[in-house]
Design a protein around this motif. Sequence first.
Motif, short mmCIF file in Angstrom:
data_model
loop_
_atom_site.label_atom_id
_atom_site.label_comp_id
_atom_site.label_asym_id
_atom_site.label_seq_id
_atom_site.Cartn_x
_atom_site.Cartn_y
_atom_site.Cartn_z
N PHE A 108 0.84 -1.20 0.00
CA PHE A 108 0.00 0.00 0.00
C PHE A 108 0.88 1.25 0.00
O PHE A 108 0.65 2.19 -0.77
CB PHE A 108 -0.95 0.01 1.20
N LYS A 109 1.90 1.23 0.85
CA LYS A 109 2.78 2.40 0.94
C LYS A 109 3.44 2.68 -0.41
O LYS A 109 3.46 3.81 -0.89
CB LYS A 109 3.84 2.18 2.02
N GLU A 110 3.95 1.59 -1.03
CA GLU A 110 4.65 1.79 -2.30
C GLU A 110 3.70 2.28 -3.39
O GLU A 110 3.97 3.25 -4.09
CB GLU A 110 5.28 0.46 -2.76
N LYS A 111 2.55 1.59 -3.51
CA LYS A 111 1.65 1.93 -4.62
C LYS A 111 0.96 3.27 -4.42
O LYS A 111 0.68 3.98 -5.38
CB LYS A 111 0.63 0.81 -4.83
N SER A 112 0.68 3.63 -3.17
CA SER A 112 0.02 4.92 -2.95
C SER A 112 1.01 6.07 -3.17
O SER A 112 0.62 7.18 -3.50
CB SER A 112 -0.60 4.99 -1.54
N ARG A 113 2.29 5.76 -3.01
CA ARG A 113 3.31 6.77 -3.30
C ARG A 113 3.42 6.99 -4.82
O ARG A 113 3.57 8.11 -5.29
CB ARG A 113 4.67 6.31 -2.74
N GLN A 114 3.32 5.86 -5.57
CA GLN A 114 3.44 5.96 -7.03
C GLN A 114 2.28 6.75 -7.64
O GLN A 114 2.42 7.43 -8.63
CB GLN A 114 3.45 4.57 -7.66
N ASN A 115 1.08 6.58 -7.07
CA ASN A 115 -0.09 7.25 -7.62
C ASN A 115 -0.87 7.91 -6.48
O ASN A 115 -1.61 7.24 -5.77
CB ASN A 115 -0.98 6.22 -8.35
N ARG A 116 -0.70 9.22 -6.35
CA ARG A 116 -1.30 9.93 -5.21
C ARG A 116 -2.83 9.89 -5.26
O ARG A 116 -3.51 10.10 -4.28
CB ARG A 116 -0.84 11.40 -5.17
N ASN A 117 -3.37 9.60 -6.44
CA ASN A 117 -4.82 9.58 -6.59
C ASN A 117 -5.37 8.16 -6.43
O ASN A 117 -6.29 7.76 -7.11
CB ASN A 117 -5.14 10.13 -8.00
N PHE A 118 -4.78 7.40 -5.51
CA PHE A 118 -5.14 5.99 -5.38
C PHE A 118 -6.56 5.80 -4.84
O PHE A 118 -7.10 6.68 -4.18
CB PHE A 118 -4.12 5.28 -4.48
N SER A 119 -7.12 4.61 -5.13
CA SER A 119 -8.49 4.33 -4.69
C SER A 119 -8.49 3.80 -3.25
O SER A 119 -7.47 3.28 -2.78
CB SER A 119 -9.13 3.29 -5.60
N VAL A 120 -9.65 3.90 -2.60
CA VAL A 120 -9.78 3.35 -1.25
C VAL A 120 -9.57 1.83 -1.30
O VAL A 120 -9.08 1.21 -0.36
CB VAL A 120 -11.18 3.69 -0.68
N GLY A 121 -9.91 1.24 -2.47
CA GLY A 121 -9.72 -0.21 -2.65
C GLY A 121 -8.27 -0.64 -2.46
O GLY A 121 -8.00 -1.76 -2.03
N LEU A 122 -7.35 0.26 -2.76
CA LEU A 122 -5.93 -0.08 -2.59
C LEU A 122 -5.60 -0.26 -1.10
O LEU A 122 -4.80 -1.11 -0.73
CB LEU A 122 -5.06 1.03 -3.18
N LEU A 123 -6.29 0.53 -0.26
CA LEU A 123 -6.08 0.42 1.19
C LEU A 123 -6.74 -0.85 1.75
O LEU A 123 -6.17 -1.54 2.59
CB LEU A 123 -6.65 1.67 1.87
N THR A 124 -7.94 -1.14 1.25
CA THR A 124 -8.68 -2.28 1.82
C THR A 124 -8.30 -3.61 1.15
O THR A 124 -8.74 -4.67 1.60
CB THR A 124 -10.20 -2.04 1.70
N TYR A 125 -7.50 -3.53 0.11
CA TYR A 125 -7.06 -4.71 -0.66
C TYR A 125 -6.62 -5.90 0.22
O TYR A 125 -7.08 -7.02 0.03
CB TYR A 125 -5.92 -4.20 -1.56
N PRO A 126 -5.73 -5.68 1.21
CA PRO A 126 -5.30 -6.84 2.01
C PRO A 126 -6.41 -7.41 2.89
O PRO A 126 -6.35 -8.57 3.29
CB PRO A 126 -4.18 -6.28 2.90
N ILE A 127 -7.43 -6.59 3.17
CA ILE A 127 -8.53 -7.10 4.01
C ILE A 127 -9.44 -8.00 3.15
O ILE A 127 -9.95 -9.01 3.60
CB ILE A 127 -9.31 -5.93 4.66
N LEU A 128 -9.58 -7.62 1.87
CA LEU A 128 -10.30 -8.50 0.93
C LEU A 128 -9.53 -9.82 0.81
O LEU A 128 -10.12 -10.90 0.73
CB LEU A 128 -10.41 -7.79 -0.43
N MET A 129 -8.23 -9.72 0.83
CA MET A 129 -7.40 -10.92 0.75
C MET A 129 -7.59 -11.77 2.03
O MET A 129 -7.65 -13.00 1.95
CB MET A 129 -5.93 -10.49 0.59
N ALA A 130 -7.74 -11.10 3.16
CA ALA A 130 -8.01 -11.84 4.41
C ALA A 130 -9.34 -12.58 4.28
O ALA A 130 -9.47 -13.74 4.70
CB ALA A 130 -8.03 -10.87 5.59
N SER A 131 -10.31 -11.93 3.66
CA SER A 131 -11.61 -12.57 3.47
C SER A 131 -11.48 -13.81 2.58
O SER A 131 -12.06 -14.87 2.87
CB SER A 131 -12.59 -11.55 2.86
#
Length: 326
Positions: A108-131
């Motif tokens: 998340f840190k790396e990808k949100s740095r690359q694209n400042r306009n990142f989606s909320v999905g990028l933050l919740t991505y690992p929680i979807l993976m937990a599911s």
Amino acid sequence: MARILTGLKPTGEITLGNYIGAIKQMITYQEKYDSFIFVADLHALTIPQDPSLLKSRIKSFIAMYIACGIDPAKNTIYIQSENPYIPAISYLLECHTSYGEASRMIQFKEKSRQNRNFSVGLLTYPILMASDILYCDADFVPVGIDQKQHVELARNIAERFNNRYENTFVVPEVLISEAGTKIKDLKDPTKKMSKSESNPQGVISMFDSPIDITSKIMKATTDSDNVIKFDEENKPGISNLMNILSVIDNISLNEIEEMFKGKGYGEFKKYVALKVSNHIKKIQDRYEKIINSKELDDILNKGREKSINLAKEKYQLMCEKLGTIR
Ligand code: TYM
């Protein structure tokens, strides 16, 4: 029987890194575990995708799993988005994950740095993976090292939920294959081989022709001392090719060093190129037979049904524990 599960995100063609890091491990374990493998198409949506390309890739991933050796008789094979309980469970897990915890994830840190306009999905991505992992009580999750932190987050969320509401989830363990921990980019062997982010010359796709594979391996970046020796720190390019050969040809790193004692990089690269292209060509031949067969739909229908039944049960159990029930 213990359960094992993994998924791949269809953001590009399946790479040699995916094959070695995840699929090959599943093929080994399918003999002794109840195995689940899926296409993580919802995970692909965190960045914009071309819908028609995504649609064709989803099917192509499934056919490629089978062509690689994932046995439909021994695996539950499905498409993540066909199970609506997975995002529903993910939301319930989100409410048990702190913002700090989610935002500390390296990807998340790396990808949100690359694209400042990142989606909320990028933050919740690992929680979807937990599911993905927790809904079916997976005991083991084979992944490459880049996904280890996400599986650890799934463990933490499961433990927290279990402590608050009594046993609800199995706490999963991550499995990292020794040789295939992290297959590196051929052009820049200090970073991982990645389907979505790298220069195509550094990435071997499971769809590359033998000519392309050979050309990419022959042009792989190496040091200049012309000695075939495993040393990831000082000789990352050669060590990467040795790792690849070791997994593809089922041969130890020591055996490779012995075999190429006194020989140069040209000869070594030629050998690696031949082994890798022959291996991938056989998989591609099987893929061609599977991609348009009706059998694929039957496999996916069966996988969807089993996955939905398990996730529905888990969702209802969670709702009972949480009080979100009539
Ligand atoms: P993804 O699609 O990026 O990668 C799929 C799998 O391939 C591994 N991998 C590698 N292994 C070795 N060397 C490499 N260069 C390399 N590149 C990729 C990854 O570690 C991964 O195991 N979020 C996941 C997909 C996912 C998932 C899950 C995995 C969604 N839900 C639940 C396991 C369990 C991802 O993006 O993987």
